[in-house]
Design a protein around this motif. Structure first.
Motif, short mmCIF file in Angstrom:
data_model
loop_
_atom_site.label_atom_id
_atom_site.label_comp_id
_atom_site.label_asym_id
_atom_site.label_seq_id
_atom_site.Cartn_x
_atom_site.Cartn_y
_atom_site.Cartn_z
N THR A 197 0.65 -1.30 -0.05
CA THR A 197 0.22 0.21 0.10
C THR A 197 0.89 1.23 -0.20
N PHE A 200 -12.71 -12.09 -9.73
CA PHE A 200 -11.65 -11.51 -8.73
C PHE A 200 -11.09 -12.50 -7.97
N ASN A 229 -8.48 -12.50 -1.59
CA ASN A 229 -7.50 -11.80 -0.91
C ASN A 229 -6.85 -12.82 0.15
N ALA A 237 -13.25 -11.77 -2.71
CA ALA A 237 -13.14 -10.23 -2.98
C ALA A 237 -14.31 -9.56 -2.77
N SER A 248 -14.02 -1.55 -6.76
CA SER A 248 -13.50 -1.69 -5.53
C SER A 248 -13.98 -3.05 -5.13
N ASP A 249 -13.54 -3.39 -4.20
CA ASP A 249 -13.73 -4.76 -3.49
C ASP A 249 -13.74 -4.66 -1.81
N SER A 269 -13.19 -7.36 0.30
CA SER A 269 -12.20 -8.17 0.88
C SER A 269 -12.34 -8.52 2.34
N ARG A 324 -9.50 -3.32 -2.01
CA ARG A 324 -8.76 -3.16 -2.75
C ARG A 324 -9.42 -2.39 -3.95
N TRP A 366 -9.35 -2.10 -8.40
CA TRP A 366 -8.75 -2.50 -9.51
C TRP A 366 -8.80 -1.66 -10.56
N THR A 384 -5.55 -4.99 -12.88
CA THR A 384 -4.49 -4.92 -11.77
C THR A 384 -4.82 -4.31 -10.81
N VAL A 385 -4.16 -4.67 -9.56
CA VAL A 385 -4.62 -3.81 -8.29
C VAL A 385 -4.09 -2.31 -8.51
N THR A 395 -4.54 -0.25 -2.75
CA THR A 395 -4.86 -1.16 -1.55
C THR A 395 -4.83 -0.15 -0.15
#
Length: 384
Positions: free
Chosen positions: A32, A233, A236, A256, A272-273, A275, A283, A285, A294-295, A298
């Motif tokens: 992060t 997804f 995590n 996710a 957004s997720d 997690s 996260r 994405w 890709t992320v 975070t």
């Protein structure tokens, strides 16, 4: 996710309740980017509308009007819960609430609204979760379900839009619950459940991209109504020694639970997720159609929605920022469009059960607040 045992992810997206989940306070993930100092506080929020019925997503339309999806309150007369069993009943109390200048009213009423009693005796309402205006006075709506097509069919006549992207007049544009029942795309991640709860949508040319928080995937809805899996997804990874989140998820992992989706100024989609409702595990994405997502950011917590600021930054809405025993308040976070760095926005701890966010062309931030029950409100945090 299983029909027999109510998924926490589905329950959360339907009613935004944490229930008995154990959220572990953890530091931000190693990858992060460090958050900068708190963003200067905005002016005190203005209550734009009140008395909203389970308000969910909010959308600022091109004409400057603000549209709120109200999940409703289920049937006019609540159904009777059966102890130890999931009970579902259908009403038509959902609506779309529109604000333009000093004028505000429900422009669409009678939308399907589902009341669910869970095995622990608690209840939740799901229905319209996000809407947008189309041409000639038409509206498109994504509906939650917290189940599968068989659950929807058992509700009877008028339940067809639940778990779909549809027009407000009832035409199904894409059946997300049907997609999950046929394909269960996230089985490849080891999540041994089949369950659908669509959350948000965005247009991509003539298609739509829809997040399904229960199915943990991004689904493309084509103009002919067919659906394809755009992306699954990945789960995590939980911090060491974390308590289990779900029995049907691989040990040490968290589903996710994708939520908000918005298209950025760069043409990419940002998603957004949540997690597993763990502090710092959320996260965002970045997805360019045709490539591998890709992320992008975070270190977030319980992000339920995303919006795009006029300068191209992202605004993330967190349903809560604490633990399961002390979850409040909600939060707004600015995400730098280039670096993904997080900057908290000072809301004066005004957010309590917030579920939807949108940003106006001048930078005003709109949030649906107190979003459980029939005393919801639409707040505006004016831009400085």
């Amino acid at each position: 996710m299983s029909k027999a045992s109510k998924s926490w992810a589905g329950a959360f997206l339907a009613a935004a309740v944490v229930g008995s989940l154990t959220a572990t306070v953890i530091p931000a993930q190693a990858g992060t980017r460090a958050a900068s100092a708190a963003h200067p506080p905005k002016a005190a929020p203005v209550v734009v509308a009140s008395g909203l019925h389970n308000p969910r997503g909010v959308t600022v339309q091109p004409d400057g009007s603000v549209l709120v999806a109200e999940a409703g309150s289920g049937p006019a007369t609540p159904c009777t819960a059966s102890p130890g069993a999931i009970t579902r009943c259908l009403g038509f109390t959902g609506s779309l609430y529109r604000v333009k200048g000093s004028r505000q009213s429900r422009v669409v009423t009678g939308l399907p609204s589902q009341l669910i009693y869970r095995t622990d005796g608690s209840s939740l309402v799901t229905g319209a979760l996000r809407s947008e205006a189309g041409r000639n006075g038409a509206y498109r709506v994504v509906y939650g379900l917290s189940g599968l097509p068989a659950d929807r069919a058992a509700l009877g006549a008028g339940s067809g839009p639940l778990g779909t992207l549809s027009t407000a007049r009832g035409k199904v544009l894409g059946d997300l619950a049907g997609h999950e029942a046929r394909h269960d795309p996230d089985s490849v991640t080891g999540n041994n459940e089949v369950f659908s709860n669509p959350a948000d949508f965005a247009r991509d040319g003539r298609d739509f991209l829809v997040t399904d928080a229960g199915a943990n995937d991004l689904i493309r809805v084509h103009p002919d109504g067919t659906t394809t899996t755009e992306f699954v997804f990945p789960n995590n990874v939980l911090p060491a020694a974390s308590p289990a989140v779900q029995p049907l998820t691989p040990a040490g992992q968290a589903q996710a639970v994708p939520t908000g989706i918005v298209r950025g100024r760069d043409g990419a989609f940002y998603i957004s997720d949540m997690s597993a409702l763990r502090q710092g595990l959320g996260r965002v994405w970045r997805y360019v159609p045709g490539s591998t997502p890709t992320v992008f950011a975070t270190g977030l917590t319980d992000v339920i929605d995303l919006a795009l600021a006029p300068d191209g930054d992202l605004i993330a809405l967190s349903y809560n920022t604490g633990t399961s025993t002390a979850p409040l308040p909600g939060a707004l976070t600015r995400i730098n469009k280039r670096t993904g760095a997080l900057t908290p926005i000072d809301t004066g701890n005004r957010l309590t059960v917030p579920l939807g966010v949108a940003v106006g062309p001048r930078g005003d931030i709109y949030v649906t607040n107190n979003a459980l029950g029939t005393s919801g409100e639409l707040l505006k945090f004016p831009a400085r």
